[in-house]
Design an enzyme around this catalytic site. Structure first.
Site, mmCIF file in Angstrom:
data_model
loop_
_atom_site.group_PDB
_atom_site.id
_atom_site.type_symbol
_atom_site.label_atom_id
_atom_site.label_comp_id
_atom_site.label_asym_id
_atom_site.label_seq_id
_atom_site.Cartn_x
_atom_site.Cartn_y
_atom_site.Cartn_z
ATOM 1 N N CYS B 153 1.162 10.279 -4.075
ATOM 2 C CA CYS B 153 -0.071 9.760 -4.691
ATOM 3 C C CYS B 153 -0.809 10.889 -5.413
ATOM 4 O O CYS B 153 -0.240 11.591 -6.230
ATOM 5 C CB CYS B 153 -0.905 9.077 -3.609
ATOM 6 S SG CYS B 153 -2.391 8.277 -4.207
ATOM 7 N N ASP B 308 2.842 -1.654 -6.719
ATOM 8 C CA ASP B 308 1.743 -0.755 -6.362
ATOM 9 C C ASP B 308 0.436 -1.227 -6.999
ATOM 10 O O ASP B 308 0.339 -1.317 -8.223
ATOM 11 C CB ASP B 308 2.096 0.652 -6.841
ATOM 12 C CG ASP B 308 1.295 1.730 -6.148
ATOM 13 O OD1 ASP B 308 0.172 1.434 -5.720
ATOM 14 O OD2 ASP B 308 1.798 2.856 -6.030
ATOM 15 N N HIS B 337 2.291 0.494 -2.489
ATOM 16 C CA HIS B 337 1.935 1.917 -2.444
ATOM 17 C C HIS B 337 2.208 2.526 -1.060
ATOM 18 O O HIS B 337 2.793 3.599 -0.960
ATOM 19 C CB HIS B 337 0.450 2.059 -2.788
ATOM 20 C CG HIS B 337 0.020 3.462 -3.032
ATOM 21 N ND1 HIS B 337 0.333 4.153 -4.170
ATOM 22 C CD2 HIS B 337 -0.691 4.328 -2.269
ATOM 23 C CE1 HIS B 337 -0.175 5.371 -4.109
ATOM 24 N NE2 HIS B 337 -0.799 5.506 -2.958
#
Lengths: 143, 365
Positions: B153, B308, B337
């Protein structure tokens, strides 16, 4: 009375959601009267999907975004007012406030930056000196 | 026409009512077990020790009986939001365990919890100080010139920045759902971060750091029906399933273990990335150095989650074309995600492939 005013403004999103939900139900082939064990789960899944889609659309709407902006701004204004009030009170009592410690941290960081930069300069100067020294050493041996 | 065979959702037969009542009683009797599971929930599956600390940042090294097979160490870099143990959540849901069991010397960087005084920490501090010092420490300890980096991320964005600024220290780079291109504004987070609706300077002037409750609330509101309704419906249905509860509470522990994000770095992310999209344009400056992604010439593996909602695929897909590497690969996987790190399918199909990819490009013992 204005014809544009809508006393049931909440009905529009609801009817959109309901139409969407029923549309999804029929396109997925979910229909009574023959119940299966998963029948209620299918209805629930479709219901949640329709709700999620409506919620997503709502949170993209200008109305929601402006509402969010106003909410955040009001909250910040309130927090700021409280902080100023506390700061004045602490100052009157000759005590350090959060703003004072923040200022102190900024001073420390400035000092740290200056020291680190100075050290970096010194390190590169030492490195240059060492390079020059090692370059001149063989000559000295020859001499 | 028989009234019992035709379906009527509004009326139930006595048998059906008794069935529902029995289910309800079963759930009630499961309550003490639920409380016990919640109380004893454990996160972090692989044994680890802290080998280095710097201010609030600490470095964990994972321990294992598995013989070391690769000289090149691997460093995991998580986001500044939430805690890094999501990568090692439970024994059957640990990304880290895949690499440890493959024979990699594995490290995980914990950014720590920023305090009020850390509001001034920016990208320069995180990337060029904490991350760089950590990489130097691992290089020194292992005697390797270069190390492998895996960024998740926001941590992926930071590792990409680092690899562009210090390419000589990075052997291979793996990005896991890492945003690098904010030119597409269709996802909710990008929309909410638009300067028209969010005055980030004003917010951080008041709060200092980005408050965890505010971040948590924003993430929940990205999928309100799923996070606030469906989750609890599923919980109700699985209350008597102990295995499910263990996973549920481990996940909840992580989801609610929110930490603030240091003000300055948050400001830089919102302004330079979300609002101005400087990274992919080559306009980002960190500590006076321009970040040029073309400087990244290492092998790249870009892992993208198809579903995501936080980092949509279009925020990551352009990365491989922006770098100078010739050995670059993208894997788009059907997960969300978080599902990339904890999903059963990802652990079965994705991570073994990623381990193999890294093994092929790392120096063997």
């Amino acid at each position: 009375m204005s014809t544009n005013s809508n006393p049931f403004f909440g009905a529009d999103p609801f009817s959109r959601f309901w139409t969407d939900f029923m549309g999804k139900m029929s396109s997925a082939g979910i229909a009574p009267p023959q119940p299966t064990p998963d029948f209620l789960k299918d209805i629930r899944r479709t219901f949640f999907d329709a709700m999620a889609e409506q919620a997503d659309q709502f949170m993209r709407s200008e109305m929601f975004l402006n509402m969010m902006k106003q909410g955040v701004e009001s909250s910040l204004a309130w927090q700021q007012m409280m902080a100023q009030f506390m700061q004045k009170g602490l100052s009157a009592a000759q005590m350090p406030s959060k703003a004072d410690t923040d200022y102190f941290v900024v001073l420390l960081r400035g000092m740290e930056d200056r020291i680190v930069n100075r050290l970096d300069d010194l390190a590169s100067r030492v490195e240059n000196l060492e390079t020059n020294l090692s370059a001149s050493k063989p000559k000295a041996v020859k001499a | 026409m028989s009234t019992t065979s035709s379906f009527n959702p509004w009326f139930m037969s006595p048998d059906e009512m008794m069935g529902h009542w029995q289910t309800f009683l079963n759930k009630l009797t499961a309550m003490p077990k639920v409380a016990a599971v919640a109380k004893n929930v454990k996160v972090g599956a692989t044994p680890a020790k802290i080998v280095r600390r710097e201010d609030i940042v600490s470095l964990m090294q994972y321990e294992s009986d598995v013989e070391k097979r690769f000289e090149t160490p691997l460093l995991f870099v998580f986001a500044l939001v939430n805690r890094p143990y999501i990568l090692d959540l439970r024994p059957n849901k640990s990304v880290i365990a895949h690499f440890v069991n493959k024979g990699f010397d594995t490290y995980n960087l914990d950014w720590g919890v920023p305090q009020a005084g850390d509001r001034h920490l920016g990208l320069k501090d995180y990337v060029l100080r904490y991350l760089d010092n950590t990489v130097d420490y691992i290089r020194q300890q292992t005697g390797q010139d270069k190390i492998n980096l895996l960024g998740y991320c926001m941590g992926g964005t930071m590792t990409a920045i680092y690899a562009a600024l210090r390419p000589e220290k990075v052997k291979n780079l793996i990005l896991l759902t890492a945003p690098v291109d904010w030119s597409h504004k269709e996802n909710l987070l990008s929309l909410w971060c638009d300067e028209k609706y969010l005055d980030i300077d004003k917010m951080l002037d008041v709060y200092g750091n980005a408050p965890p409750q505010w971040l948590q609330g924003s993430f929940l509101m990205l999928k309100p029906v799923q996070n606030l309704v469906e989750k609890y419906v599923n919980f109700w249905e699985n209350m008597d399933n102990e295995k499910w509860l263990e996973d549920f509470f481990a996940m909840e522990t992580w989801l609610n273990d929110n930490i603030p994000v240091a003000g300055e770095v948050f400001r830089e992310f919102v302004k330079s990335m979300f609002q101005q999209n400087q990274l992919i344009k080559g306009e980002l400056n960190v500590g006076g150095e321009r970040v040029d992604l073309k400087q990244i010439t290492q092998p790249i593996l870009n892992l993208i989650a198809e579903n995501d909602h936080l980092v949509p695929p279009n925020q990551s897909l352009t990365f491989n074309n922006a770098v100078g590497s010739t050995d670059r690969k993208t894997i788009t996987f059907p997960a969300g995600h978080i599902g990339m790190a904890v999903g059963g399918k990802a652990h079965r199909d994705l991570w073994p492939e990623v381990c193999d990819w890294l093994a092929e490009r790392s120096d063997p013992v």
